[in-house]
Motif scaffolding. Sequence first.
Motif, mmCIF file in Angstrom:
data_model
loop_
_atom_site.group_PDB
_atom_site.id
_atom_site.type_symbol
_atom_site.label_atom_id
_atom_site.label_comp_id
_atom_site.label_asym_id
_atom_site.label_seq_id
_atom_site.Cartn_x
_atom_site.Cartn_y
_atom_site.Cartn_z
ATOM 1 N N UNK A 127 0.864 -1.192 0.000
ATOM 2 C CA UNK A 127 0.000 0.000 0.000
ATOM 3 C C UNK A 127 0.894 1.234 0.000
ATOM 4 N N UNK A 128 0.350 2.360 -0.395
ATOM 5 C CA UNK A 128 1.123 3.590 -0.380
ATOM 6 C C UNK A 128 1.495 3.943 1.061
ATOM 7 N N UNK A 129 2.649 4.578 1.289
ATOM 8 C CA UNK A 129 3.094 4.869 2.662
ATOM 9 C C UNK A 129 2.047 5.584 3.505
ATOM 10 N N UNK A 130 1.308 6.498 2.876
ATOM 11 C CA UNK A 130 0.335 7.262 3.652
ATOM 12 C C UNK A 130 -0.941 6.511 3.966
ATOM 13 N N UNK A 131 -1.168 5.390 3.278
ATOM 14 C CA UNK A 131 -2.441 4.700 3.433
ATOM 15 C C UNK A 131 -2.616 4.013 4.779
ATOM 16 N N UNK A 132 -1.501 3.663 5.423
ATOM 17 C CA UNK A 132 -1.598 2.987 6.713
ATOM 18 C C UNK A 132 -1.499 3.965 7.876
ATOM 19 N N UNK A 133 -1.218 5.214 7.588
ATOM 20 C CA UNK A 133 -1.310 6.279 8.590
ATOM 21 C C UNK A 133 -0.369 6.066 9.777
ATOM 22 N N UNK A 134 0.816 5.542 9.500
ATOM 23 C CA UNK A 134 1.799 5.336 10.555
ATOM 24 C C UNK A 134 2.468 6.649 10.920
ATOM 25 N N UNK A 135 2.833 7.436 9.918
ATOM 26 C CA UNK A 135 3.449 8.745 10.163
ATOM 27 C C UNK A 135 2.398 9.842 10.049
ATOM 28 N N UNK A 136 2.484 10.871 10.888
ATOM 29 C CA UNK A 136 1.534 11.985 10.786
ATOM 30 C C UNK A 136 1.685 12.726 9.466
ATOM 31 N N UNK A 137 0.627 13.359 9.032
ATOM 32 C CA UNK A 137 0.680 14.159 7.818
ATOM 33 C C UNK A 137 1.726 15.257 7.987
ATOM 34 N N UNK A 138 2.468 15.510 6.948
ATOM 35 C CA UNK A 138 3.464 16.578 6.991
ATOM 36 C C UNK A 138 4.809 16.146 7.524
ATOM 37 N N UNK A 139 4.976 14.871 7.871
ATOM 38 C CA UNK A 139 6.281 14.401 8.357
ATOM 39 C C UNK A 139 7.320 14.569 7.248
ATOM 40 N N UNK A 140 8.501 15.051 7.610
ATOM 41 C CA UNK A 140 9.550 15.320 6.622
ATOM 42 C C UNK A 140 10.814 14.534 6.945
ATOM 43 N N UNK A 141 11.562 14.235 5.913
ATOM 44 C CA UNK A 141 12.816 13.500 6.050
ATOM 45 C C UNK A 141 13.813 14.344 6.852
ATOM 46 N N UNK A 142 14.395 13.750 7.891
ATOM 47 C CA UNK A 142 15.359 14.477 8.723
ATOM 48 C C UNK A 142 16.713 14.639 8.042
ATOM 49 N N UNK A 143 16.921 13.961 6.915
ATOM 50 C CA UNK A 143 18.111 14.170 6.102
ATOM 51 C C UNK A 143 19.422 13.891 6.805
ATOM 52 N N UNK A 144 20.282 14.919 6.888
ATOM 53 C CA UNK A 144 21.617 14.754 7.461
ATOM 54 C C UNK A 144 21.564 14.298 8.910
ATOM 55 N N UNK A 145 20.509 14.651 9.625
ATOM 56 C CA UNK A 145 20.389 14.220 11.023
ATOM 57 C C UNK A 145 20.351 12.698 11.121
ATOM 58 N N UNK A 146 19.772 12.046 10.112
ATOM 59 C CA UNK A 146 19.714 10.583 10.118
ATOM 60 C C UNK A 146 21.111 9.981 10.000
ATOM 61 N N UNK A 147 21.940 10.586 9.146
ATOM 62 C CA UNK A 147 23.309 10.094 8.980
ATOM 63 C C UNK A 147 24.137 10.316 10.244
ATOM 64 N N UNK A 148 23.845 11.391 10.973
ATOM 65 C CA UNK A 148 24.554 11.633 12.224
ATOM 66 C C UNK A 148 24.159 10.615 13.289
ATOM 67 N N UNK A 149 22.907 10.190 13.242
ATOM 68 C CA UNK A 149 22.437 9.205 14.226
ATOM 69 C C UNK A 149 23.035 7.834 13.945
ATOM 70 N N UNK A 150 23.094 7.431 12.678
ATOM 71 C CA UNK A 150 23.517 6.059 12.362
ATOM 72 C C UNK A 150 24.304 6.003 11.068
ATOM 73 N N UNK A 151 25.476 5.376 11.158
ATOM 74 C CA UNK A 151 26.279 5.052 9.989
ATOM 75 C C UNK A 151 26.476 3.538 9.973
ATOM 76 N N UNK A 152 26.123 2.865 8.898
ATOM 77 C CA UNK A 152 26.288 1.405 8.848
ATOM 78 C C UNK A 152 27.744 0.994 8.999
ATOM 79 N N UNK A 153 27.942 -0.240 9.453
ATOM 80 C CA UNK A 153 29.281 -0.794 9.556
ATOM 81 C C UNK A 153 29.939 -0.823 8.181
ATOM 82 N N UNK A 154 31.233 -0.519 8.151
ATOM 83 C CA UNK A 154 31.948 -0.542 6.877
ATOM 84 C C UNK A 154 32.059 -1.969 6.337
ATOM 85 N N UNK A 155 32.114 -2.946 7.251
ATOM 86 C CA UNK A 155 32.223 -4.335 6.850
ATOM 87 C C UNK A 155 31.534 -5.219 7.872
ATOM 88 N N UNK A 156 30.770 -6.189 7.408
ATOM 89 C CA UNK A 156 30.086 -7.102 8.318
ATOM 90 C C UNK A 156 31.074 -8.078 8.951
#
Length: 493
Positions: free
Chosen positions: A436-465
């Motif tokens: 279903x489309x992301x908005x159809x299940x109403x998990x995120x409130x209307x108007x929610x925006x991508x936090x962008x660079x803040x997401x990268x500051x919170x988490x960087x994946x391991x360089x190697x498993x």
Amino acid sequence: GPGAKAQRTPKHSTKRVPSCVPVVGTEEDVQDCEQICRDAVEKVPQPLFPLDFFGGLKGDKRTEFAGDARGLMKAMGLSYRGGPSSATVPDSDVCDQEPRGCLTVADARVDAGQRFVKLGRVDGSEGGGFAFPMHLAAYFSCYTRDKLPLFATWLVRPPKSEKRQERKGDFRTLPKGHELYGTLYEKYHGIFKDEILRGADVTGVWSEYFGFDQGHWAPDAAFREDPEVVETTYYYINVSPQTACLNRGNWERLESSIRAAAAAGRKQNIEVLAGPLRVLPAAFVESRSQRSQWAQLLGLWREAGEVLSEGAEDKDPHWVELTWEASGGEPRQCVLRDAAPHEPRDAALPDLTNAATCTNDVVTDAGVLTKMSAFLMTQAGKMKIRRGVKLPLAYFKIIRLPKNRYCCWLMDQTGHVAPLAGAACLEAIAASGWGAAPGDLHILPAGATDAGKACHKIFEPLAQNSEVHCGFGGIGVGWRGRYLQRLAQQGKG
């Protein structure tokens, strides 16, 4: 903020949609979460299930209904409800005696010959027998009869102290003394007594043979300051068969990063939503190396099933089945096992001898990998009770930060993090998880925006498993050695 009611408008409607915000230890917004769960369950396309997935049928029952799709459907508590059906269906009064134990679907098909159950749209209501929304002290779980939540959601608060809390707990069923035992028992355990996950299905099997940790949906570490709350994270409704590669790698790294972000903000509560993806997004099988690692993981599951299904190692038989629909919609199902006949295995599971075997072409085909569902099946005890758990092939995790900003990540069982973020990540969840489309299940409130660079500051994946946990060819040295020795002896014969 936590507990806030958001005005949400679905497509083609002006009706207000409920919010789903978990508040630890309270009942606030629980009804909204429950309604979102029940509505969402009806929208999500269901996979082809292995024939023995539902009902927890004993060996004598399966023998009684062998080849009788109509009788088998009744025994499994599947109730046909309206709409076109392409196969035999039970009488309308099948579920009259025990309606709570009836799985109601709009289009049900049981094919005893090809060994699958196809469900249409399931009934998400309280009497539908498929969705079991549950609110515990630590989290809300939209739990379903495939032994996975459609989603789980919880709140990560800033810690009250700097002291590191030790991990304590072992997974189990909800204890009889628990205040929710009656509710859970009435809704699920008491109805599907032999279908639910048991300790013997997990202990000494998941980790030692299939490479799975008992992964948490809602992590215990976020609640360790309150022993009574953390205890609720160790019930089987909160467990996921998750490879050690993922669980001890990027999944745990992300969980720790979210807790660190909450601690850094001091007054920053972070809402978390996690769940399984229905199928693998293409981003996880685009390269040859990705497909090779998936083939290696599926190879581990094949060899583990081969050893356990022959009744060796003093364990109940366990095996993995794959299902998918071909490009023309034709149902496909196969068992991960060796192609050659093997008398001990075939004697233990005689009804599977005519089932298709998953070939190497299947497990390396990106077109199949992005369509298939995987199920870990078992035949338990002297009564030979069959049941299974759906194996998540990939996962999503979304967090909501203050100012209605969000971050989104996708990870698969081989430990990889997809290079998708923001709207692209939500679209992948919609396509591979919810249908279903992301908005159809109403998990995120209307108007929610991508936090962008803040997401990268919170988490960087391991360089190697980790080579230890992600080298699937090295798991199970003892039993694998005996398996290879048996193959060598058969070759000599």
